[in-house]
Design a protein around this motif. Sequence first.
Motif, PDB file in Angstrom:
ATOM      1  N   LEU B  35       0.942  -0.989   0.027  1.00 51.14           N
ATOM      2  CA  LEU B  35       0.058  -0.033   0.090  1.00 51.14           C
ATOM      3  C   LEU B  35       0.850   1.175   0.055  1.00 51.14           C
ATOM      4  CD1 LEU B  35      -2.916  -1.303   2.474  1.00 51.14           C
ATOM      5  CD2 LEU B  35      -3.172  -0.607  -0.002  1.00 51.14           C
ATOM      6  N   GLU B  36       2.002   1.013   0.699  1.00 53.12           N
ATOM      7  CA  GLU B  36       2.656   2.069   0.699  1.00 53.12           C
ATOM      8  C   GLU B  36       3.252   2.460  -0.679  1.00 53.12           C
ATOM      9  OE1 GLU B  36       5.262   4.177   4.046  1.00 53.12           O
ATOM     10  OE2 GLU B  36       3.218   3.845   3.688  1.00 53.12           O
ATOM     11  N   ILE B  37       3.683   1.557  -1.404  1.00 57.42           N
ATOM     12  CA  ILE B  37       4.436   1.650  -2.757  1.00 57.42           C
ATOM     13  C   ILE B  37       3.267   2.364  -3.668  1.00 57.42           C
ATOM     14  CG2 ILE B  37       4.804   0.563  -4.678  1.00 57.42           C
ATOM     15  CD1 ILE B  37       6.519  -1.372  -3.057  1.00 57.42           C
ATOM     16  N   LYS B  38       1.969   1.824  -3.405  1.00 58.81           N
ATOM     17  CA  LYS B  38       0.815   2.381  -4.019  1.00 58.81           C
ATOM     18  C   LYS B  38       0.572   3.865  -4.104  1.00 58.81           C
ATOM     19  CE  LYS B  38      -1.817  -0.898  -6.380  1.00 58.81           C
ATOM     20  NZ  LYS B  38      -2.181  -0.546  -7.745  1.00 58.81           N
ATOM     21  N   MET B  39       0.985   4.038  -2.731  1.00 60.50           N
ATOM     22  CA  MET B  39       0.583   5.404  -2.424  1.00 60.50           C
ATOM     23  C   MET B  39       1.666   6.385  -2.941  1.00 60.50           C
ATOM     24  SD  MET B  39       1.138   7.330   1.283  1.00 60.50           S
ATOM     25  CE  MET B  39       2.762   8.100   0.964  1.00 60.50           C
ATOM     26  N   PHE B  40       3.081   6.010  -3.024  1.00 56.65           N
ATOM     27  CA  PHE B  40       3.903   6.880  -3.648  1.00 56.65           C
ATOM     28  C   PHE B  40       3.708   6.876  -5.115  1.00 56.65           C
ATOM     29  CE2 PHE B  40       6.442   6.015   0.516  1.00 56.65           C
ATOM     30  CZ  PHE B  40       6.523   7.480   0.776  1.00 56.65           C
ATOM     31  N   GLN B  41       3.230   5.733  -5.564  1.00 55.83           N
ATOM     32  CA  GLN B  41       3.007   5.507  -7.171  1.00 55.83           C
ATOM     33  C   GLN B  41       1.942   6.639  -7.451  1.00 55.83           C
ATOM     34  OE1 GLN B  41       0.997   2.034  -8.467  1.00 55.83           O
ATOM     35  NE2 GLN B  41       3.156   1.357  -9.095  1.00 55.83           N
ATOM     36  N   ALA B  42       0.875   6.620  -6.891  1.00 56.84           N
ATOM     37  CA  ALA B  42       0.065   8.013  -7.048  1.00 56.84           C
ATOM     38  C   ALA B  42       0.568   9.265  -7.038  1.00 56.84           C
ATOM     39  CB  ALA B  42      -1.096   7.765  -6.034  1.00 56.84           C
ATOM     40  N   PHE B  43       1.327   9.751  -6.137  1.00 51.74           N
ATOM     41  CA  PHE B  43       2.048  10.990  -6.313  1.00 51.74           C
ATOM     42  C   PHE B  43       3.315  11.117  -7.301  1.00 51.74           C
ATOM     43  CE2 PHE B  43       1.001  11.187  -1.657  1.00 51.74           C
ATOM     44  CZ  PHE B  43       0.711  12.657  -1.718  1.00 51.74           C
ATOM     45  N   TYR B  44       3.654   9.906  -7.682  1.00 55.22           N
ATOM     46  CA  TYR B  44       4.724   9.902  -8.838  1.00 55.22           C
ATOM     47  C   TYR B  44       3.906  10.012 -10.286  1.00 55.22           C
ATOM     48  CZ  TYR B  44       8.660   8.269 -11.781  1.00 55.22           C
ATOM     49  OH  TYR B  44       9.628   8.256 -12.562  1.00 55.22           O
ATOM     50  N   GLN B  45       2.728   9.116 -10.117  1.00 55.02           N
ATOM     51  CA  GLN B  45       2.087   9.375 -11.609  1.00 55.02           C
ATOM     52  C   GLN B  45       1.583  10.788 -11.816  1.00 55.02           C
ATOM     53  OE1 GLN B  45      -0.568   6.100 -11.006  1.00 55.02           O
ATOM     54  NE2 GLN B  45       0.877   4.697 -11.805  1.00 55.02           N
ATOM     55  N   THR B  46       1.251  11.505 -10.623  1.00 53.40           N
ATOM     56  CA  THR B  46       0.554  12.843 -10.665  1.00 53.40           C
ATOM     57  C   THR B  46       1.563  13.715 -11.209  1.00 53.40           C
ATOM     58  OG1 THR B  46      -0.687  12.336  -8.910  1.00 53.40           O
ATOM     59  CG2 THR B  46      -0.982  14.405  -9.579  1.00 53.40           C
ATOM     60  N   GLU B  47       2.709  13.780 -10.458  1.00 57.34           N
ATOM     61  CA  GLU B  47       3.722  14.635 -10.705  1.00 57.34           C
ATOM     62  C   GLU B  47       5.217  14.410 -10.793  1.00 57.34           C
ATOM     63  OE1 GLU B  47       3.681  18.642  -8.229  1.00 57.34           O
ATOM     64  OE2 GLU B  47       1.543  18.394  -8.280  1.00 57.34           O
ATOM     65  N   PRO B  48       5.760  13.495 -11.815  1.00 57.54           N
ATOM     66  CA  PRO B  48       6.999  12.937 -11.848  1.00 57.54           C
ATOM     67  C   PRO B  48       8.026  13.739 -11.566  1.00 57.54           C
ATOM     68  CG  PRO B  48       5.853  12.755 -13.928  1.00 57.54           C
ATOM     69  CD  PRO B  48       4.831  13.347 -12.981  1.00 57.54           C
ATOM     70  N   GLN B  49       7.839  15.024 -12.009  1.00 51.50           N
ATOM     71  CA  GLN B  49       9.144  15.970 -11.884  1.00 51.50           C
ATOM     72  C   GLN B  49       9.381  16.343 -10.637  1.00 51.50           C
ATOM     73  OE1 GLN B  49       5.990  16.566 -13.190  1.00 51.50           O
ATOM     74  NE2 GLN B  49       5.251  18.516 -12.523  1.00 51.50           N
ATOM     75  N   SER B  50       8.449  16.359  -9.614  1.00 50.88           N
ATOM     76  CA  SER B  50       8.546  16.839  -8.075  1.00 50.88           C
ATOM     77  C   SER B  50       9.021  15.602  -7.366  1.00 50.88           C
ATOM     78  CB  SER B  50       7.218  17.300  -7.719  1.00 50.88           C
ATOM     79  OG  SER B  50       6.622  18.227  -8.413  1.00 50.88           O
ATOM     80  N   PHE B  51       9.001  14.519  -8.087  1.00 56.27           N
ATOM     81  CA  PHE B  51       9.423  13.402  -7.173  1.00 56.27           C
ATOM     82  C   PHE B  51      10.803  13.464  -6.784  1.00 56.27           C
ATOM     83  CE2 PHE B  51       9.251   8.855  -6.096  1.00 56.27           C
ATOM     84  CZ  PHE B  51       7.821   8.817  -5.406  1.00 56.27           C
ATOM     85  N   PRO B  52      11.408  13.408  -5.565  1.00 62.45           N
ATOM     86  CA  PRO B  52      12.780  13.761  -5.147  1.00 62.45           C
ATOM     87  C   PRO B  52      13.610  12.421  -5.099  1.00 62.45           C
ATOM     88  CG  PRO B  52      11.082  13.268  -3.051  1.00 62.45           C
ATOM     89  CD  PRO B  52      10.516  13.280  -4.339  1.00 62.45           C
ATOM     90  N   MET B  53      13.035  11.196  -5.363  1.00 65.67           N
ATOM     91  CA  MET B  53      13.993  10.246  -5.341  1.00 65.67           C
ATOM     92  C   MET B  53      13.566   9.433  -6.948  1.00 65.67           C
ATOM     93  SD  MET B  53      13.054   8.436  -1.741  1.00 65.67           S
ATOM     94  CE  MET B  53      14.342   7.279  -1.654  1.00 65.67           C
ATOM     95  N   THR B  54      14.317   8.326  -7.206  1.00 69.82           N
ATOM     96  CA  THR B  54      13.775   7.483  -8.518  1.00 69.82           C
ATOM     97  C   THR B  54      12.600   6.670  -8.184  1.00 69.82           C
ATOM     98  OG1 THR B  54      15.362   5.712  -8.043  1.00 69.82           O
ATOM     99  CG2 THR B  54      16.100   7.688  -9.445  1.00 69.82           C
ATOM    100  N   TYR B  55      12.056   6.062  -9.028  1.00 66.73           N
ATOM    101  CA  TYR B  55      11.002   5.322  -8.710  1.00 66.73           C
ATOM    102  C   TYR B  55      11.329   4.068  -8.067  1.00 66.73           C
ATOM    103  CZ  TYR B  55       6.560   2.467  -8.736  1.00 66.73           C
ATOM    104  OH  TYR B  55       5.796   1.634  -8.310  1.00 66.73           O
ATOM    105  N   SER B  56      12.293   3.485  -8.608  1.00 61.78           N
ATOM    106  CA  SER B  56      12.859   2.210  -8.102  1.00 61.78           C
ATOM    107  C   SER B  56      13.634   2.395  -6.733  1.00 61.78           C
ATOM    108  CB  SER B  56      13.829   1.710  -9.035  1.00 61.78           C
ATOM    109  OG  SER B  56      14.990   2.146  -8.995  1.00 61.78           O
ATOM    110  N   GLY B  57      14.058   3.563  -6.681  1.00 69.70           N
ATOM    111  CA  GLY B  57      14.763   4.130  -5.211  1.00 69.70           C
ATOM    112  C   GLY B  57      13.662   4.075  -4.074  1.00 69.70           C
ATOM    113  N   ILE B  58      12.326   4.381  -4.522  1.00 70.81           N
ATOM    114  CA  ILE B  58      11.349   4.572  -3.345  1.00 70.81           C
ATOM    115  C   ILE B  58      10.650   3.260  -3.058  1.00 70.81           C
ATOM    116  CG2 ILE B  58       9.316   4.969  -4.808  1.00 70.81           C
ATOM    117  CD1 ILE B  58       9.945   6.393  -1.269  1.00 70.81           C
TER     118      ILE B  58
END
Lengths: 258, 267, 266
Positions: B35-58
């Motif tokens: 669920l945690e990953i799902k949550m970060f995924q949601a933020f990543y999909q909304t605004e990938p440019q604001s994501f401070p880590m790589t996706y695989s990093g999170i």
Amino acid sequence: MKLYKRYLLLHIQTELEYKTSFLLTAIGQFLVSCNVFIGIYFMFQRFSTVKGYSFEECLFCFSLFLLSFSLAEMFFRGFDQFASMISNGEFDRILLRPKSLVLQVLGSKIEFTRIGRMLQALVMFVYVLLRQPIEWTILKACITVFMILGGTVLFAALFVLYATICFFTLEGLEIFNIFTDGAREFGKYPLAIYGKNILLFSTFLIPYACIQYYPFLYLTDHTTNVMVAFTPIAVLLFCIPVHLFWNYGIKHYQSKGS
Amino acid sequence: MRKYSTIFKIKFLAGLQYRTAAWAGIMTQFVWGFLEIKMFQAFYQTEPQSFPMTYSGIVTYVWLQQAFLSLYMLWFWENDLFEAIQNGNVAYELVRPVSIYNTWFVRNLATRVSKTCLRALPILVITFFLPPNYRLTFPSNSTQFLGFLLSIVLALLIVVSLSMLIYFWAFYTIQSLGLRMIFQTLGDLLTGAVIPLPFFPTLLQKMSLFFPFAFAQNIPFRVYSGEISGIAMIRSIQGQIFWIIILVGFGKWLEFRVKNRMTIQGG
Amino acid sequence: MIHVSRLSKSFKVYKREAGIYQAIHSFFQRKYERVDALDSISFDIPKGEIVGYIGPNGAGKSTTIKILSGILVPDEGECVINGYVPWKDRKEYVKKIGVVFGQRSQLWWDIPVIDSFHLLKDIYTIEPTIFQESLTELTALLDLKEILKMPTRQLSLGQRMRCEIAASLLHRPDILFLDEPTIGLDAVSKKAVRTFIKKINLEFQTTVILTTHDMQDIESLAQRIILIGKGRVLFDGTIPNLRDIVPDPKLSLEDVLVYLYQKLGI
């Protein structure tokens, strides 16, 4: 009702015996949910929305969800700690008394320290109202109350379900925490952000979304479909099998013992 | 030295007993991580440019956090130690020819390690085989992996030496609960257990580096995925060593004071 | 008053063997063992009698008490008490009985005893006048005056047991079940508890069913003994009756039992 009032008074009396410990635990509850709040706050310092929902909207969801959860935890704590009631024979004692079993289990434990969590929920709720006023109508106010009540009933039903499992396993099934503590934790965002499958699960299996996401959509004008606002009623459907299962559990317990 | 390894062994084996609890924990942590990953995924999909880590990093961060939860949890306490301090039984431990700081340190270490042994491996193995969006990837290279191995141990030493301070502080207060709670909540936040430190606002991120908490799980989990590498990695490990020296030194000093006070008061 | 006939109850106990292999095996296929806790037990007890219900550990004493008090449902047999079947009409039936478990407390730990009593008043819906009357009587009888205002946690074991007994009698039950009421008490407290039980029995005509391992409890209280072992009634009669079946009349009651347990292999 008179009996429950007596239980309430006795619990207050007990808490007063240990004032410091009560206060500290309540503050602890407050701080823990405060951390969750800070987590959300930091996320929205960086992101403007998540899947189209704003900070205030997420906070609104979280505050109502947390309020329901802490209400259920405060008044239904007896079911949450049912495994110990069975193992220390307290449930046998309850069977020996001429009052409803559910009422007695309810009265056996009331966890006032959850007031800390409720306070956090209320603070967030007020904060949201101040920052982004929802255009209130009488219907919307009613729905908000329904959301809180429905949520409390849902979590209460989950605690009862958990307790009923104890009749068969005779010990607490830790995994079940996913559905209570887990839900509290992840109910901080509108449930739709977790994807379609999670939303389906929390609509048809355990109706979390019916007391959070759907009515929320109506309240925040994401939809004008009034039907959506009445989804908290679905919680009652969830209660029926839980109630039957509880009765079956008691029968099982009375024929097997512990 | 031998007596401490015996204590470690006893505590370690005792910890291995709780297998049912471990299974429940593994299941819970799976759902939690998912669920945690799902949550970060949601933020990543909304605004990938604001994501401070790589996706695989999170994803890596979340799974490692779940796998090593019992290694770094700040809310775990050996309650009998607090009891012993409160009812005075600790006096018996003080007269023994062992240092209580070392004994308690080893006890805490052993409990955490044994709990983790039961839980970490199944979680790690399974998460390697999940679908790509949820998969735990291999460390980026062998230097990173070595850095991970080193910093995971150092981070554990930081957490244990931090909690040692709280145990010794309990000698001075009747109610240690309040202090414990502040330690737990503040620690949880600054250690990156609530959300990873890179998600903090920049100023707070910099400020968090002045606390030892930032040198616990934050380092190994991000070294593993290569988010911290090169000079930054060496700096981080130096920082960990620095904090261990400070914390253990402070703890030992507290032990010394407590012992003195006890002998003066005559036990 | 109490009519029990051919009561049987068996439990499934699942067998666990040592070793990892066995553990894995039993994970998939559990081996059950059927244990007959009660095997066709019958007896009748008239009103006002004090009966000692004795037997070695695991004989089925607490299973019987649990069935008679309505906590457990038997597999077979019938049981009618005061016109009620205990496990049916639970709420009506339990108003007529009182139960004391020597090892467990029904009093709230942190609050004065009297407050626990007031809770019981609401639980049993006792009329205020009747409650006051019962309370006065029991306070005098059990010598509770000094301790009613104290929280349970501050009471000695003997004082607590007196309060426990009083708590079980507030609603004036016709039948009192006492499960090891003297366990862990010192000699003085034991004697006091026995005296109270006798007084209560005389004063209110309460039927008392007493399980205990203490033979002095039995000698000073029980008019009748029911001895069970391995789930069967082995003896039902008075103490002199019991002595008749042992060869040496000078044996203490304790030794009589040891002799019987050994002879019957239970």
